[in-house]
Write a protein that holds these residues in place. Structure first.
Motif, PDB file in Angstrom:
ATOM      1  N   ARG A   1      11.765  58.589 -33.164  1.00 38.20           N
ATOM      2  CA  ARG A   1      12.048  59.693 -32.236  1.00 38.20           C
ATOM      3  C   ARG A   1      12.688  60.884 -32.940  1.00 38.20           C
ATOM      4  O   ARG A   1      12.427  62.029 -32.602  1.00 38.20           O
ATOM      5  N   MET A   2      13.550  60.610 -33.905  1.00 42.58           N
ATOM      6  CA  MET A   2      14.176  61.676 -34.697  1.00 42.58           C
ATOM      7  C   MET A   2      14.424  61.147 -36.104  1.00 42.58           C
ATOM      8  O   MET A   2      14.926  60.038 -36.278  1.00 42.58           O
ATOM      9  N   ARG A   3      14.043  61.917 -37.104  1.00 41.72           N
ATOM     10  CA  ARG A   3      14.106  61.424 -38.487  1.00 41.72           C
ATOM     11  C   ARG A   3      15.565  61.370 -38.940  1.00 41.72           C
ATOM     12  O   ARG A   3      16.208  62.392 -39.118  1.00 41.72           O
ATOM     13  N   ILE A   4      16.065  60.156 -39.165  1.00 42.65           N
ATOM     14  CA  ILE A   4      17.458  59.990 -39.555  1.00 42.65           C
ATOM     15  C   ILE A   4      17.602  59.436 -40.973  1.00 42.65           C
ATOM     16  O   ILE A   4      18.709  59.411 -41.513  1.00 42.65           O
ATOM     17  N   TYR A   5      16.496  58.998 -41.595  1.00 40.28           N
ATOM     18  CA  TYR A   5      16.546  58.517 -42.978  1.00 40.28           C
ATOM     19  C   TYR A   5      15.200  58.752 -43.651  1.00 40.28           C
ATOM     20  O   TYR A   5      14.212  59.101 -43.002  1.00 40.28           O
ATOM     21  N   GLU A   6      15.176  58.518 -44.983  1.00 41.06           N
ATOM     22  CA  GLU A   6      13.995  58.857 -45.768  1.00 41.06           C
ATOM     23  C   GLU A   6      13.327  57.676 -46.456  1.00 41.06           C
ATOM     24  O   GLU A   6      12.122  57.669 -46.656  1.00 41.06           O
ATOM     25  N   LEU A   7      14.082  56.671 -46.892  1.00 40.73           N
ATOM     26  CA  LEU A   7      13.581  55.721 -47.892  1.00 40.73           C
ATOM     27  C   LEU A   7      13.145  54.383 -47.293  1.00 40.73           C
ATOM     28  O   LEU A   7      13.846  53.393 -47.367  1.00 40.73           O
ATOM     29  N   GLY A   8      11.987  54.318 -46.664  1.00 40.27           N
ATOM     30  CA  GLY A   8      11.350  53.058 -46.309  1.00 40.27           C
ATOM     31  C   GLY A   8      12.197  52.078 -45.515  1.00 40.27           C
ATOM     32  O   GLY A   8      12.871  52.429 -44.543  1.00 40.27           O
ATOM     33  N   SER A   9      12.173  50.808 -45.956  1.00 36.79           N
ATOM     34  CA  SER A   9      12.780  49.707 -45.201  1.00 36.79           C
ATOM     35  C   SER A   9      14.263  49.517 -45.495  1.00 36.79           C
ATOM     36  O   SER A   9      14.917  48.716 -44.833  1.00 36.79           O
ATOM     37  N   LEU A  10      14.811  50.235 -46.486  1.00 41.42           N
ATOM     38  CA  LEU A  10      16.223  50.037 -46.854  1.00 41.42           C
ATOM     39  C   LEU A  10      17.221  50.587 -45.835  1.00 41.42           C
ATOM     40  O   LEU A  10      18.165  49.876 -45.456  1.00 41.42           O
ATOM     41  N   PRO A  11      17.092  51.840 -45.365  1.00 38.60           N
ATOM     42  CA  PRO A  11      18.133  52.402 -44.497  1.00 38.60           C
ATOM     43  C   PRO A  11      18.471  51.593 -43.248  1.00 38.60           C
ATOM     44  O   PRO A  11      19.653  51.504 -42.888  1.00 38.60           O
ATOM     45  N   PRO A  12      17.480  50.988 -42.545  1.00 34.81           N
ATOM     46  CA  PRO A  12      17.892  50.173 -41.387  1.00 34.81           C
ATOM     47  C   PRO A  12      18.824  49.029 -41.769  1.00 34.81           C
ATOM     48  O   PRO A  12      19.739  48.681 -41.012  1.00 34.81           O
ATOM     49  N   PHE A  13      18.610  48.438 -42.960  1.00 40.85           N
ATOM     50  CA  PHE A  13      19.527  47.407 -43.441  1.00 40.85           C
ATOM     51  C   PHE A  13      20.914  47.988 -43.669  1.00 40.85           C
ATOM     52  O   PHE A  13      21.924  47.366 -43.326  1.00 40.85           O
ATOM     53  N   LEU A  14      20.960  49.188 -44.252  1.00 48.19           N
ATOM     54  CA  LEU A  14      22.258  49.827 -44.492  1.00 48.19           C
ATOM     55  C   LEU A  14      22.965  50.118 -43.171  1.00 48.19           C
ATOM     56  O   LEU A  14      24.184  49.917 -43.045  1.00 48.19           O
TER      57      LEU A  14
END
Length: 352
Positions: free
Chosen positions: A262-275
């Motif tokens: 819905r809104m771009r909050i991160y850039e790098l693939g599957s890592l940021p949701p883990f962070l």
């Protein structure tokens, strides 16, 4: 005749691009699965190893079993084979290791299983098909196309895919080799509350993993309030699956991925949701278990040196992979540390 609306032309163009990309990926995958691999030697337990009955369920559910999870696909198969060999070769109790391979539901799982069995006839393993549809609508484009593969997100679902009796698992990427006993890594203490352990890097610029839109929105940036949040590498993790299931952490990760659409909050693939879910609340893994970045950065994949300190695991994270550089006759010096685990049969061996 009336002209088609511009939206229809755009949709047709997007579908054509997607079809061409899939054809290219399938061509590469077909080429990778035609590779021939040597049979690895059989490795035996040392006398001090605990004995595990040899039935399927007791192997799988015993507290003495070390569980290792990896994704498996044709593109990275050569790397996976080397990683498996390195785990077995340096283990004091290799017969007590059980591998869990997650494959794309659309891949040729039977061929991948056949390849594994041919090279490792005595390996204890299971293959779990992962439905790409679970994440295809949630993946956002990132800085490198390889990071957008749906199988990169399969680690989010390990607690659902693996049998309930598997309570702890070591997750490993396919672009690494171990040079130490995996039992030491599997025994990483998680304390009373941590769901996972991973190598942390608090000197990394943590803010760069998220967009200005994220940091400028107090309701989002306060996610990390009261947490000593640091970047950590998800390519080497020890996960308590019981705690993961109890806290429904798959849903928590998916909720962040839905927000990202819905809104771009991160850039790098599957890592940021883990962070977003775990940073600041994990147990540390000693950096010796992740000599990372040997594949260079995500753009050029230039050669890099080892970080100071002891080494238990070499990780070619980044764009450059050792097998690709060796095939191109442009290896980096440290790629020579990966090549002894390469099971690929060369043309010279096949002809002889």
């Amino acid at each position: 005749m009336p002209k088609s609306p511009p939206q229809q032309h755009l949709l047709s163009l997007l579908l054509l691009i997607l079809l061409l990309l899939c054809l290219n990926i399938n061509t590469n995958a077909a080429s990778a699965t035609t590779h021939k691999f040597r049979e690895a030697p059989k490795f035996y337990n040392s006398p001090e190893c605990p004995s595990i009955p040899t039935t399927t369920n007791t192997d799988l559910c015993s507290d003495q079993t070390i569980h290792v999870a990896m994704t498996l696909d044709a593109t990275y198969l050569r790397g996976s084979m080397a990683a498996i060999l390195s785990v077995l070769q340096h283990s004091s109790c290799p017969e007590n290791i059980f591998f869990h391979f997650v494959t794309s539901f659309n891949s040729n799982s039977s061929l991948l299983s056949y390849t594994i069995t041919n090279s490792f006839p005595y390996l204890k393993f299971r293959v779990y098909p992962f439905h790409d549809s679970a994440v295809l609508g949630l993946i956002s484009t990132s800085i490198r196309a390889a990071l957008d593969c749906s199988l990169n997100y399969a680690r989010n679902y390990l607690a659902n895919l693996l049998p309930p009796c598997v309570r702890r698992v070591v997750y490993l990427d396919s672009d690494l080799v171990l040079v130490d006993d995996i039992a030491k890594l599997a025994a990483t203490p998680l304390g009373d509350q941590a769901v996972l352990a991973a190598p942390e890097y608090c000197n990394a610029n943590f803010t760069s993993y998220f967009t200005p839109s994220f940091w400028s929105n107090p309701s989002l940036s306060l996610t990390f309030a009261g947490r000593n949040a640091c970047y950590f590498n998800t390519g080497v993790m020890v996960i308590d699956l019981e705690r993961w299931r109890g806290g429904d952490y798959t849903t928590k990760i998916v909720e962040w991925m839905e927000l990202q659409k819905r809104m771009r909050i991160y850039e790098l693939g599957s890592l940021p949701p883990f962070l977003l879910v775990f940073a600041g609340n994990i147990a540390p893994v000693d950096h010796r278990w992740n000599q990372h970045g040997l594949g260079g950065d995500n753009f050029r994949g230039l050669c890099r040196d080892l970080h100071p300190g002891p080494v238990s695991l070499l990780h070619w994270s980044g764009k450059g992979k050792p097998w690709a550089r060796l095939d191109a006759n442009r290896p980096c010096p440290l790629d020579a540390l990966w090549s002894p685990y390469d099971l690929l049969q060369t043309q010279f061996v096949l002809e002889s």
